[in-house]
Design a protein around this motif. Structure first.
Motif, PDB file in Angstrom:
ATOM      1  N   ARG A 192       0.826  -1.210   0.000  1.00  0.00           N
ATOM      2  CA  ARG A 192       0.000   0.000   0.000  1.00  0.00           C
ATOM      3  C   ARG A 192       0.856   1.256   0.000  1.00  0.00           C
ATOM      4  NH1 ARG A 192      -1.971   3.539   3.851  1.00  0.00           N
ATOM      5  NH2 ARG A 192      -3.961   4.539   3.297  1.00  0.00           N
ATOM      6  N   ASP A 193       1.926   1.305   0.804  1.00  0.00           N
ATOM      7  CA  ASP A 193       2.724   2.519   0.895  1.00  0.00           C
ATOM      8  C   ASP A 193       3.422   2.838  -0.420  1.00  0.00           C
ATOM      9  OD1 ASP A 193       4.356   0.307   1.170  1.00  0.00           O
ATOM     10  OD2 ASP A 193       5.821   1.318   2.432  1.00  0.00           O
ATOM     11  N   VAL A 194       3.767   1.797  -1.195  1.00  0.00           N
ATOM     12  CA  VAL A 194       4.389   2.028  -2.497  1.00  0.00           C
ATOM     13  C   VAL A 194       3.375   2.592  -3.487  1.00  0.00           C
ATOM     14  CG1 VAL A 194       5.583   0.919  -4.423  1.00  0.00           C
ATOM     15  CG2 VAL A 194       6.091   0.215  -2.087  1.00  0.00           C
ATOM     16  N   SER A 195       2.130   2.180  -3.353  1.00  0.00           N
ATOM     17  CA  SER A 195       1.107   2.579  -4.327  1.00  0.00           C
ATOM     18  C   SER A 195       0.540   3.971  -4.100  1.00  0.00           C
ATOM     19  CB  SER A 195      -0.049   1.574  -4.290  1.00  0.00           C
ATOM     20  OG  SER A 195      -0.801   1.708  -3.095  1.00  0.00           O
ATOM     21  N   LEU A 196       0.641   4.493  -2.891  1.00  0.00           N
ATOM     22  CA  LEU A 196      -0.050   5.741  -2.547  1.00  0.00           C
ATOM     23  C   LEU A 196       0.269   6.913  -3.486  1.00  0.00           C
ATOM     24  CD1 LEU A 196       0.009   5.682   1.373  1.00  0.00           C
ATOM     25  CD2 LEU A 196      -1.925   5.248  -0.159  1.00  0.00           C
ATOM     26  N   PRO A 197       1.542   7.136  -3.880  1.00  0.00           N
ATOM     27  CA  PRO A 197       1.795   8.276  -4.774  1.00  0.00           C
ATOM     28  C   PRO A 197       1.136   8.150  -6.139  1.00  0.00           C
ATOM     29  CG  PRO A 197       3.826   7.504  -3.745  1.00  0.00           C
ATOM     30  CD  PRO A 197       2.784   6.466  -3.486  1.00  0.00           C
ATOM     31  N   TYR A 198       0.747   6.925  -6.531  1.00  0.00           N
ATOM     32  CA  TYR A 198       0.218   6.704  -7.871  1.00  0.00           C
ATOM     33  C   TYR A 198      -1.302   6.663  -7.919  1.00  0.00           C
ATOM     34  CZ  TYR A 198       5.022   4.997  -7.973  1.00  0.00           C
ATOM     35  OH  TYR A 198       6.375   4.883  -7.819  1.00  0.00           O
ATOM     36  N   LEU A 199      -1.946   6.702  -6.765  1.00  0.00           N
ATOM     37  CA  LEU A 199      -3.398   6.558  -6.750  1.00  0.00           C
ATOM     38  C   LEU A 199      -4.095   7.702  -7.479  1.00  0.00           C
ATOM     39  CD1 LEU A 199      -4.096   5.230  -3.134  1.00  0.00           C
ATOM     40  CD2 LEU A 199      -3.805   3.942  -5.268  1.00  0.00           C
ATOM     41  N   ARG A 319      10.053  17.721 -11.883  1.00  0.00           N
ATOM     42  CA  ARG A 319       8.864  17.694 -11.052  1.00  0.00           C
ATOM     43  C   ARG A 319       9.242  17.314  -9.630  1.00  0.00           C
ATOM     44  NH1 ARG A 319       5.566  14.521 -14.230  1.00  0.00           N
ATOM     45  NH2 ARG A 319       6.341  12.665 -13.204  1.00  0.00           N
ATOM     46  N   ILE A 320       8.855  18.131  -8.671  1.00  0.00           N
ATOM     47  CA  ILE A 320       9.249  17.898  -7.282  1.00  0.00           C
ATOM     48  C   ILE A 320       8.099  17.391  -6.432  1.00  0.00           C
ATOM     49  CG2 ILE A 320      11.032  19.672  -7.346  1.00  0.00           C
ATOM     50  CD1 ILE A 320       9.094  21.548  -5.921  1.00  0.00           C
ATOM     51  N   ASP A 321       6.896  17.337  -6.996  1.00  0.00           N
ATOM     52  CA  ASP A 321       5.748  16.898  -6.206  1.00  0.00           C
ATOM     53  C   ASP A 321       5.492  15.411  -6.364  1.00  0.00           C
ATOM     54  OD1 ASP A 321       2.909  17.526  -8.395  1.00  0.00           O
ATOM     55  OD2 ASP A 321       4.985  16.994  -8.858  1.00  0.00           O
ATOM     56  N   TRP A 322       6.448  14.686  -6.951  1.00  0.00           N
ATOM     57  CA  TRP A 322       6.241  13.272  -7.242  1.00  0.00           C
ATOM     58  C   TRP A 322       7.412  12.479  -6.702  1.00  0.00           C
ATOM     59  CZ3 TRP A 322       2.139  10.790  -8.595  1.00  0.00           C
ATOM     60  CH2 TRP A 322       2.260   9.471  -9.011  1.00  0.00           C
ATOM     61  N   LEU A 323       7.174  11.677  -5.701  1.00  0.00           N
ATOM     62  CA  LEU A 323       8.205  10.813  -5.133  1.00  0.00           C
ATOM     63  C   LEU A 323       7.737   9.380  -5.176  1.00  0.00           C
ATOM     64  CD1 LEU A 323       9.273  12.880  -2.012  1.00  0.00           C
ATOM     65  CD2 LEU A 323      10.508  12.662  -4.162  1.00  0.00           C
ATOM     66  N   PRO A 324       8.544   8.467  -5.686  1.00  0.00           N
ATOM     67  CA  PRO A 324       8.125   7.062  -5.684  1.00  0.00           C
ATOM     68  C   PRO A 324       7.852   6.577  -4.276  1.00  0.00           C
ATOM     69  CG  PRO A 324      10.071   7.389  -7.082  1.00  0.00           C
ATOM     70  CD  PRO A 324       9.839   8.660  -6.322  1.00  0.00           C
ATOM     71  N   GLY A 325       6.906   5.650  -4.149  1.00  0.00           N
ATOM     72  CA  GLY A 325       6.568   5.121  -2.843  1.00  0.00           C
ATOM     73  C   GLY A 325       7.741   4.428  -2.189  1.00  0.00           C
ATOM     74  N   LYS A 326       7.841   4.551  -0.880  1.00  0.00           N
ATOM     75  CA  LYS A 326       8.921   3.933  -0.127  1.00  0.00           C
ATOM     76  C   LYS A 326       8.340   3.112   0.993  1.00  0.00           C
ATOM     77  CE  LYS A 326      12.236   7.659  -1.090  1.00  0.00           C
ATOM     78  NZ  LYS A 326      13.138   8.659  -0.504  1.00  0.00           N
ATOM     79  N   ARG A 327       9.025   2.042   1.310  1.00  0.00           N
ATOM     80  CA  ARG A 327       8.587   1.196   2.414  1.00  0.00           C
ATOM     81  C   ARG A 327       8.993   1.817   3.727  1.00  0.00           C
ATOM     82  NH1 ARG A 327      11.507  -2.047  -0.920  1.00  0.00           N
ATOM     83  NH2 ARG A 327      10.334  -3.343  -2.362  1.00  0.00           N
ATOM     84  N   THR A 328       8.151   1.639   4.724  1.00  0.00           N
ATOM     85  CA  THR A 328       8.482   2.139   6.040  1.00  0.00           C
ATOM     86  C   THR A 328       9.347   1.130   6.765  1.00  0.00           C
ATOM     87  OG1 THR A 328       6.440   1.152   6.875  1.00  0.00           O
ATOM     88  CG2 THR A 328       6.370   3.454   6.217  1.00  0.00           C
TER      89      THR A 328
END
Length: 328
Positions: A192-199, A319-328
């Motif tokens: 889920r955390d990896v997918s959040l930026p792409y939703l 683009r600075i508003d886009w960061l790939p999802g990262k695992r906690t």
């Protein structure tokens, strides 16, 4: 936990929906299974039983998030009755139809599990294998998404659908630079955390599964494929061949333009410039000191497309508003 209510709009805050707590929340939820439902009254209960039986046997801590997408039949009533039998079932009810992509996006946002599973309620996917998908993610921290690659096609318009999907998949493979056994499978598990930026990129319709695949691949997230069987759909199909095939193609191109515009725009630019340069040579040989108007147009078109490609790539890279999802 069971949540029953109707949203004024897809994506409304669930904090306004009354909730009844029926189980111990001390242990964190590991898996959330998002199940979009639209006019599935005849078989949704069977699908819920199949999923919960497999998950109960697995020993995984899970929730089944069933999303009624403003069904016009009694699907919501069936879900509410099922909530009394299945304590892991949570219900979100939309006031208006938002599409399967909207349901999956909101379901992922509302998920409590670290791993999210997408599937359908139409009896087509082997949902009893969901624990296998989840355990692969738990076992290998380098894999971010597991996709069920269908070994057969059981959908409507088969004679047209199979070659069209093959062509779209080949285009996607060329644009993504990797092999994609199944581009738009509806059964998948991901972090889920990896997918959040792409939703926010997910469209409302069926091509949301294509989008999440392309987003992961373009950002170098490992995607693993498991072969699965694919059964004939229960109930009527919501797939419209011409409209949805057109949307699939547009969505693939949109995703590549979003992450790697040079892949789409630079080939036609170089093609136009090559044709224009050859035409210049021909014009000078055939008609010395005169270059035809169409030759100039070819060169200008190639330069314009190339300039747009470079500008689009610059925008993507800066683009600075886009960061790939990262695992906690």
């Amino acid at each position: 936990m069971t949540v029953n209510g109707r949203f004024d709009r897809p994506g409304a805050d669930t904090s306004i929906v009354p909730a009844q707590v029926n189980r111990d929340n001390s242990a964190p939820t590991e898996v959330t299974i998002v199940l979009p439902c639209y006019n599935e009254q005849a078989h949704v209960l069977t699908e819920i039983e199949r999923i919960t039986t497999a998950m109960d046997r697995s020993g995984l801590r899970y929730e089944l998030l069933a999303i009624d997408d403003a069904s016009t039949d009694h699907t919501l009533d069936v879900l509410r009755e099922a909530a009394n039998r299945f304590p892991q079932l949570r219900i979100l009810a939309f006031h208006r139809n938002g599409g399967s992509g909207t349901a999956r996006r909101i379901g992922t946002e509302q998920a409590r599990g670290a791993i999210v599973v997408w599937t359908d309620a139409d009896m087509t996917y082997p949902n009893e294998r969901i624990p296998e998908f989840v355990r692969l993610l738990l076992r290998d921290p380098h894999i971010d998404q597991v996709v069920g690659a269908r070994t057969s096609e059981q959908g409507s318009h088969k004679l047209l659908r199979v070659p069209a999907k093959w062509l779209i998949r080949k285009i996607a493979e060329w644009l993504a630079g990797t092999r994609i056994p199944d581009l738009n499978s509806g059964l998948r598990a991901f972090r889920r955390d990896v997918s959040l930026p792409y939703l926010r990129l997910l469209p409302a319709g069926f091509s949301c599964v294509t989008t999440i695949t392309m987003a992961f691949l373009h950002n170098q997230h490992d995607v693993h494929y498991l072969p699965i069987t694919y059964a004939r759909r229960s109930g009527s199909s919501k797939f419209h061949f011409v409209r949805d095939a057109y949307r699939y193609i547009l969505q693939v191109l949109r995703m590549v333009m979003y992450f790697n515009p040079l892949k789409v725009l630079m080939p036609p630019s170089l093609f136009l410039l090559a044709i224009g340069s050859g035409k210049v040579v021909y014009d000078l040989v055939a008609h010395p000191v005169r270059i035809a108007t169409n030759t100039v147009l070819l060169l200008c078109a190639g330069l314009i497309v190339g300039a747009v490609a470079l500008l689009a790539d610059l925008i993507v890279r800066s683009r600075i508003d886009w960061l790939p999802g990262k695992r906690t």
